[in-house]
Write an enzyme that holds these catalytic residues in place. Structure first.
Site: not given
Length: 322
Positions: A240, A269, A288
């Site tokens: 993360r 993000e 991601h």
């Protein structure tokens, strides 16, 4: 006739994947397949929904939970649930579910791919090719780092960490790990060796971060930890954003504290194109995509559907967090 509960799906999902739920609920679904639902719109959805089907960019904070008076259940399309204040949800009597046991292999594949890409300078050399900057074969042209027979350090030896260690066996790597608890079964099965975090950082040629994001792990890798690493070491984060301090990582890459880094995750993000790390040739970014294969994402959807169907049918709810 009693009204059906409202299910708000806060991300784009093809209609055929929602069909099993339609007999039980009224459905609203975010319709943009290329952009995340803005946080402000997500909060409005949370206030009117009986059930939320969420993804990692949706931040269900304690403040939002307090004002979401109708909300009874949240199905989160992820294994991690750091985007949800679970304690606040529990206190409010809101059920939270996730999607465990389906993405470990897929994410381990990507972690290893990023190690290969950063070690062998794949993104940097491909860009040179596309931009007409490749002058031909040269003895020292785009030389990178071997992966085979090197030392890999894994911080966070959960399911994904164990599967990364399994893959490393095929590359004849020495594997070290750091975890809150010793994993003696993994040590025997994958020939991995426990180290303190500090010793792991000092000894490893590659370090892969695989911990969940918690208050304890935020900025787990920052200036002090980066300074312990070899100047030839490469750091990979597939956990993360926020576990690795991005400002400190930028400085370490610019100043030669470490050789290179790669990350599939970021604090913000989607990542702004002006992000300093994106300007560096020794940084390998991904958007991601750790679990982004067709098979895995469909399996994640299936787990959420199973949880939602069980809740709506008053049955025991699988994959429940709280």
């Amino acid at each position: 006739m009693q009204a059906k509960p409202l299910l708000w799906i806060t991300f784009y999902l093809p209609d055929h994947l929602i069909e099993p739920l339609k007999p039980f609920v009224d459905v609203k679904c975010w319709q943009d397949p290329t952009n995340d639902m803005p946080q402000q719109e997500f909060e409005v959805a949370a206030y009117e929904a009986d059930i939320l089907w969420t993804v990692v960019p949706n931040r269900l904070t304690a403040d939002v939970i307090q004002r979401a008076s109708r909300l009874k259940m949240v199905a989160n399309l992820a294994v991690g649930y750091n985007n949800i204040d679970v304690e606040a949800a529990k206190e409010a009597g809101i059920i939270v579910t996730n999607t465990p046991d389906v993405l470990a292999d897929t994410t381990a594949d990507l972690a290893f791919a990023l190690m290969l890409a950063a070690g062998r300078r794949m993104i940097e050399s491909a860009k040179a090719l596309y931009q007409g900057q490749w002058a031909g074969w040269q003895v020292l042209g785009f030389t990178g780092q071997d992966i085979h027979h090197k030392t890999l350090g894994i911080i966070g030896m959960g399911d994904i960490g164990e599967l990364v260690a399994k893959r490393a066996q095929g590359f004849d790597m020495k594997v070290l790990y750091h975890n809150r608890n010793r994993k003696e079964t993994a040590e025997m099965r994958y020939s991995v060796t426990y180290r303190s975090k500090e010793d792991l950082l000092r000894e490893s040629d590659f370090v892969i971060v695989l911990t969940p994001l918690t208050a304890e792990t935020r900025n787990l890798i920052a200036k002090e930890q980066l300074a312990l690493m070899k100047p030839t070491a490469i750091l990979i984060n597939v956990a993360r954003g926020g576990i690795v301090n991005e400002d400190d990582l930028y400085d370490a890459l610019v100043n030669g504290t470490i050789l290179a880094a790669a990350s599939d995750v970021f604090v913000q993000e989607p990542v702004p194109t002006t992000h300093p790390l994106l300007s560096l040739s020794n940084f390998t970014p991904m958007p991601h995509i750790g679990s982004a294969t067709v098979d895995t994402r469909l399996a994640m959807v299936d787990r959420n559907v199973a949880s939602l169907t069980a809740y709506l049918s008053n049955e025991d709810i699988p994959y429940r967090v709280v």
